[in-house]
Scaffold this active site. Structure first.
Site, short mmCIF file in Angstrom:
data_model
loop_
_atom_site.label_atom_id
_atom_site.label_comp_id
_atom_site.label_asym_id
_atom_site.label_seq_id
_atom_site.Cartn_x
_atom_site.Cartn_y
_atom_site.Cartn_z
N GLU A 64 0.73 -1.00 0.01
CA GLU A 64 0.13 0.08 0.11
C GLU A 64 0.78 1.36 -0.07
OE1 GLU A 64 -4.15 1.43 2.09
OE2 GLU A 64 -3.08 0.01 2.99
N ASN A 71 -4.88 -9.54 4.83
CA ASN A 71 -6.09 -9.01 5.12
C ASN A 71 -7.03 -10.02 5.47
OD1 ASN A 71 -6.41 -5.97 5.05
ND2 ASN A 71 -5.87 -6.07 2.82
N TYR A 82 -0.38 -7.48 -1.61
CA TYR A 82 -1.31 -6.44 -0.91
C TYR A 82 -2.68 -6.92 -1.34
CZ TYR A 82 -4.31 -2.83 0.47
OH TYR A 82 -5.11 -2.06 1.20
N ASP A 111 0.42 -8.16 3.47
CA ASP A 111 -0.98 -7.98 4.21
C ASP A 111 -1.77 -8.85 3.29
OD1 ASP A 111 -3.27 -7.04 5.00
OD2 ASP A 111 -2.85 -4.90 4.75
N ASP A 163 -0.34 2.15 10.63
CA ASP A 163 -1.05 1.15 11.40
C ASP A 163 -0.78 -0.37 11.43
OD1 ASP A 163 -1.73 0.92 8.79
OD2 ASP A 163 -3.85 1.28 9.10
#
Length: 252
Positions: free
Chosen positions: A17, A142, A96, A140, A243
């Site tokens: 990202e 997710n 990602y 990531d 984050d």
């Protein structure tokens, strides 16, 4: 991030990202590149979204972008969601995976990506094994795979990132006899976390109410060489530069 780069002893770093084109990313990372890091990136086709990259201390032997050329993967060819680079007999990839949102087109996109990516992962692992290479997919994903990967799992059972079908998809990748190993979980079995993402909202970080969604999935022979895995969580909220926290694995 730049001060962290000055202190880490990592050989390869995977970024997700980035939300930047190649020129913007090169400019942002100029101090690191001047210090000797090498950059390979997959810029997003949509401005300000996605983007993945790999920083390495040595130049990669080869770089590939995207999750294949078949019809199911074509939608994501220029999405900036996947890049892989060869270093001697190891391939390192930065991923990602779409975040999704139940009941929206974003979730449908996530599910299409998952289907195409599963096929790519199977083919890539088989090819790596045949060529006597190792492969690790970092990034990531997710998806929190198990209840130990999400602090507030009871309240997220119907939310994207912890849906039964998403968790089953990960289970299939990690099944006995399959190609892949969750390296961090292998080294930290039967514990909560270690979490790698915390919402900026409320007291999530202070209370360690996080998600473990940043994985290193490695082919079996490379996973056997993993000796240490840590999530580099900073000490205080105001020290965060993302984050997410870096998930660092040391291999023999």
């Amino acid at each position: 991030m730049l001060p962290w780069l000055e202190t880490t002893d990592a050989d390869v770093i995977c970024l997700q990202e980035t939300r930047a084109n190649d020129g913007e990313l090169t400019k942002a990372l100029a101090p690191a590149l001047d210090a000797g890091w090498h950059l390979a990136s997959a810029e997003p086709s949509a401005k300000g979204r996605n983007g993945v990259a790999i920083l390495s201390r040595t130049a990669p032997d080869a770089v590939r972008v995207g999750i294949g050329a078949d019809a199911d993967a074509a939608e994501f060819a220029e999405s900036g969601r996947y890049i892989e680079a060869d270093f001697d007999d190891v391939t390192v990839a930065s991923l990602y995976l779409p975040s999704g949102e139940v009941g929206t087109e974003r979730q449908e996109e996530k599910e299409r990506f998952m289907a195409a990516f599963a096929a790519y992962l199977d083919a890539a692992a088989s090819a790596a094994t045949s060529a006597d290479r190792d492969l690790v997919i970092c990034g990531d994903w997710n998806i929190a795979h198990t209840e130990n990967d999400l602090k507030a799992w009871k309240t997220n059972r119907k939310n994207s990132g912890f849906l039964p079908e998403e968790r089953e998809w990960v289970s299939a990748l990690l099944a006995d006899g399959a190609h892949w190993t969750d390296v961090v979980r292998q080294l930290h079995p039967d514990v909560e976390g270690p979490y790698s993402w915390w919402s900026y909202r409320g007291k999530a970080f202070d209370n360690d109410a996080g998600w473990r969604i940043d994985y290193q999935f490695a082919t079996r022979t490379l996973a056997e060489r993993a000796k240490e895995a840590v999530t580099e969580r900073v000490d205080a909220y105001d020290q965060r530069w993302s984050d997410h926290a870096p998930v660092t694995v040391r291999y023999r």
